[in-house]
Design a protein around this motif. Sequence first.
Motif, PDB file in Angstrom:
ATOM      1  N   LEU A 139      39.008  39.465  46.330  1.00 55.03           N
ATOM      2  CA  LEU A 139      38.653  40.593  45.152  1.00 55.03           C
ATOM      3  C   LEU A 139      38.928  39.355  43.531  1.00 55.03           C
ATOM      4  N   THR A 140      40.706  38.669  44.195  1.00 52.24           N
ATOM      5  CA  THR A 140      41.450  38.668  43.699  1.00 52.24           C
ATOM      6  C   THR A 140      41.254  36.899  43.067  1.00 52.24           C
ATOM      7  N   PHE A 143      37.344  37.357  41.805  1.00 55.12           N
ATOM      8  CA  PHE A 143      36.460  37.814  40.363  1.00 55.12           C
ATOM      9  C   PHE A 143      37.625  37.317  39.287  1.00 55.12           C
ATOM     10  N   SER A 149      38.165  41.295  34.951  1.00 53.78           N
ATOM     11  CA  SER A 149      39.753  41.366  35.300  1.00 53.78           C
ATOM     12  C   SER A 149      38.775  43.381  35.432  1.00 53.78           C
ATOM     13  N   TYR A 151      36.991  45.569  38.358  1.00 53.14           N
ATOM     14  CA  TYR A 151      36.143  45.255  39.139  1.00 53.14           C
ATOM     15  C   TYR A 151      35.315  46.329  39.771  1.00 53.14           C
ATOM     16  N   ALA A 154      34.949  47.521  43.262  1.00 49.79           N
ATOM     17  CA  ALA A 154      34.679  46.759  44.448  1.00 49.79           C
ATOM     18  C   ALA A 154      35.857  46.798  45.266  1.00 49.79           C
TER      19      ALA A 154
ATOM     20  N   ALA B 128      32.759  43.464  36.118  1.00 46.45           N
ATOM     21  CA  ALA B 128      31.790  43.211  37.522  1.00 46.45           C
ATOM     22  C   ALA B 128      30.924  43.970  37.358  1.00 46.45           C
ATOM     23  N   VAL B 133      29.669  43.074  42.304  1.00 44.92           N
ATOM     24  CA  VAL B 133      30.170  43.937  43.558  1.00 44.92           C
ATOM     25  C   VAL B 133      29.347  43.850  45.549  1.00 44.92           C
TER      26      VAL B 133
END
Lengths: 178, 194
Positions: A139-140, A143, A149, A151, A154, B128, B133
Amino acid sequence: MLESFISLLSKWTIPFLVLFIPTFAYFKGVKVYEEFIVGAEEGFKIAIKLIPYLVAMLVAIGIFRNSGAMNIVVKAISPVISILGIPGEVLPLAIMRPLSGGGALGLATELINTFGPDSFIGRLASTMQGSSDTTFFVLTVYFGSVGISKYRHALWVGLIADLTSFIASIYIVNKIFG
Amino acid sequence: MINFIWLLLIIIGIIVAAIKGQPEMITDTVIQAANLGVRYSFDLIGLMTFWLGIMRLGEAAGLVDILAKIIRPFTKVLFPSVPANHPAMGAILLNISANVLGLGNAATPFGLKAMQELQSLNKNSNEASDAMVTFLAINTSCIVIVPATIIGVRVAAGSINATEIVGTTLFATLIGMTIALTADKVFRLFTRKG
């Protein structure tokens, strides 16, 4: 049979793609070298953009892990886990897996070497390691590459997936090899 | 939420180090981990550059379009917000294929390319999108047919049958992915964005 097919597939996919895509493009009239450069230019920018996100996440996870806080969490959960009939040896791996890819691989390697690759714990550790991903890290990076920043859900989805794969690993390894 | 977890990891870690009387360990970790972040990014530069070059050839030759069309029946359901034949689809498919085959090094460049494409559709630039996602739900829980790294570890440890965990891994990832996609749909009911 399966073994040789899998090793063949895993060895030849990349060379095949590197041969096939440019050759196909060439016969489609694409100026292969020039187009390659145009696409490649983007790579540097994207990779560099990741730095602040990676530093933020790796430092926080590093502090949590190296301070021994992670071990305390593992010790606290262990009794609960043993009641459920899950070998406590694999718990550190389950907790490390979403946080640190290198750390998890290290733990899995240690378990496999200590108990033997063909032992119950060796097979379970292998299945756990193979079936889930370093969720925090993915994810880091993903994204971060587009400057996101927030999320949303997620992280929860990723952690639920990790937990599910963990439980499914225990179930299936018990069923097949137990 | 990520803000809270991030801070929590740091606070708990430092409190534990303080109780143990090892503040210098925190200082060392900060330096090491920060350098690791930079190193990872630098290690990625070469791979990103190469695979994005190859990907560009695939796009120019129409290969990515062909791939996107083949998987349209699935992507229509999974990514309703992404237009048909959008370049994001080809990149997503390549990323997932690479993950399934255990080719982590190739998966990341395709995945980041997919994120760039999805970001071009995302109006709110620091939050997001639904498609992102969903993509990451698939990505992090993705089914794996060739868990290459761990097979390597097993071979090195002298396993009699190093690939015997292929079936169990496939099963575990199949369950994990199903639950991840379900969870994504459920969460979305509560966190819908405009």
